[in-house]
Design a protein around this motif. Structure first.
Motif, PDB file in Angstrom:
ATOM      1  N   LEU A 113       0.860  -1.176   0.000  1.00 37.89           N
ATOM      2  CA  LEU A 113       0.000   0.000   0.000  1.00 37.89           C
ATOM      3  C   LEU A 113       0.901   1.231   0.000  1.00 37.89           C
ATOM      4  N   VAL A 114       0.627   2.175  -0.901  1.00 37.24           N
ATOM      5  CA  VAL A 114       1.392   3.416  -0.973  1.00 37.24           C
ATOM      6  C   VAL A 114       0.506   4.543  -0.461  1.00 37.24           C
ATOM      7  N   ALA A 115       0.949   5.178   0.641  1.00 38.31           N
ATOM      8  CA  ALA A 115       0.215   6.301   1.226  1.00 38.31           C
ATOM      9  C   ALA A 115       0.988   7.577   0.926  1.00 38.31           C
ATOM     10  N   ARG A 116       0.269   8.599   0.458  1.00 41.74           N
ATOM     11  CA  ARG A 116       0.909   9.889   0.181  1.00 41.74           C
ATOM     12  C   ARG A 116       0.293  10.952   1.063  1.00 41.74           C
ATOM     13  N   GLY A 117       1.154  11.635   1.796  1.00 40.96           N
ATOM     14  CA  GLY A 117       0.761  12.744   2.649  1.00 40.96           C
ATOM     15  C   GLY A 117       1.909  13.720   2.671  1.00 40.96           C
ATOM     16  N   ASP A 118       2.487  13.956   3.853  1.00 41.48           N
ATOM     17  CA  ASP A 118       3.653  14.837   3.940  1.00 41.48           C
ATOM     18  C   ASP A 118       4.835  14.238   3.181  1.00 41.48           C
ATOM     19  N   ARG A 119       4.791  12.913   3.013  1.00 38.85           N
ATOM     20  CA  ARG A 119       5.764  12.187   2.187  1.00 38.85           C
ATOM     21  C   ARG A 119       5.120  10.864   1.787  1.00 38.85           C
ATOM     22  N   GLU A 120       5.809  10.098   0.985  1.00 37.53           N
ATOM     23  CA  GLU A 120       5.283   8.817   0.541  1.00 37.53           C
ATOM     24  C   GLU A 120       5.773   7.712   1.471  1.00 37.53           C
ATOM     25  N   ARG A 121       4.832   6.868   1.900  1.00 37.37           N
ATOM     26  CA  ARG A 121       5.185   5.715   2.735  1.00 37.37           C
ATOM     27  C   ARG A 121       4.644   4.455   2.072  1.00 37.37           C
ATOM     28  N   MET A 122       5.432   3.381   2.122  1.00 33.37           N
ATOM     29  CA  MET A 122       5.022   2.101   1.572  1.00 33.37           C
ATOM     30  C   MET A 122       4.877   1.106   2.710  1.00 33.37           C
ATOM     31  N   VAL A 123       3.678   0.522   2.806  1.00 36.01           N
ATOM     32  CA  VAL A 123       3.359  -0.398   3.893  1.00 36.01           C
ATOM     33  C   VAL A 123       2.973  -1.749   3.285  1.00 36.01           C
ATOM     34  N   PRO A 124       3.650  -2.827   3.678  1.00 42.14           N
ATOM     35  CA  PRO A 124       3.238  -4.145   3.175  1.00 42.14           C
ATOM     36  C   PRO A 124       1.775  -4.406   3.527  1.00 42.14           C
ATOM     37  N   PHE A 125       0.983  -4.832   2.536  1.00 47.26           N
ATOM     38  CA  PHE A 125      -0.431  -5.110   2.782  1.00 47.26           C
ATOM     39  C   PHE A 125      -0.554  -6.529   3.327  1.00 47.26           C
ATOM     40  N   VAL A 126      -0.175  -6.672   4.597  1.00 45.83           N
ATOM     41  CA  VAL A 126      -0.214  -7.958   5.288  1.00 45.83           C
ATOM     42  C   VAL A 126      -1.087  -7.772   6.520  1.00 45.83           C
TER      43      VAL A 126
END
Length: 173
Positions: free
Chosen positions: A137-150
């Motif tokens: 999952l790629v979340a974009r806000g103050d910066r981009e964060r990638m979180v494993p969708f587990v």
């Protein structure tokens, strides 16, 4: 969890990759699982590289060595098929069956807020992608964060009513 209101939102379910042979057949990359499920979601909206759209119905297909091979009414001959290279196939989200419990269509997650268990806002779901090992999952806000969708290790909950994905992920990572 209730499914989001999807209305007539159009989603891309495949892409044409040019001619297959000389009779107007086309190579089709399907984004559905199984790949031939795309044939059940007709009519299709075809969108070319210039953004022009047209609706077609009655496409037929078969398995090829590297994906599906399809015939689309009105596409006759190799030149006409080759002119379709890069055309996207879209269908209304409402044409797809509801996901099984605990499963999600990526398009339904896009736009949801992402917050970690400590309450830090990560922004919104921009998109997801697959690594082979797991989806991300790629979340974009103050910066981009990638979180494993587990689930439940990193994705703690998906709440469509609240429009929120709660993650167990360090805000500094």
């Amino acid at each position: 969890m209730n499914a989001p209101d999807v209305g007539q939102r159009m989603i891309t379910v495949g892409r044409l990759h040019g001619a297959f042979g000389v009779r107007g057949e086309l190579k089709l990359e399907s984004f559905t699982a199984p790949e031939n499920a795309i044939l059940r979601y007709q009519p299709w909206t075809l969108r070319d590289a210039q953004g022009r759209e047209r609706m077609v119905e009655g496409a037929r297909g078969r398995a090829g060595a590297k994906g599906l091979v399809v015939t689309i009414p009105g596409i006759e001959g190799r030149d006409a098929a080759e002119a379709m290279r890069g055309t996207e196939i879209l269908v209304p989200r409402s044409a797809l069956p509801p996901p099984a419990p605990g499963e999600y269509y990526w398009v339904d997650l896009e736009g949801l807020r992402v917050r970690n268990v400590e309450g830090v806002d990560f922004g919104v779901v921009s998109h997801l992608f697959s690594t082979g090992a797991n989806d991300v999952l790629v979340a974009r806000g103050d910066r981009e964060r990638m979180v494993p969708f587990v689930e439940p290790d990193y994705i703690r909950s998906v709440d469509f009513d609240a429009g929120l994905v709660t993650v167990d992920w360090d805000a500094d990572f």
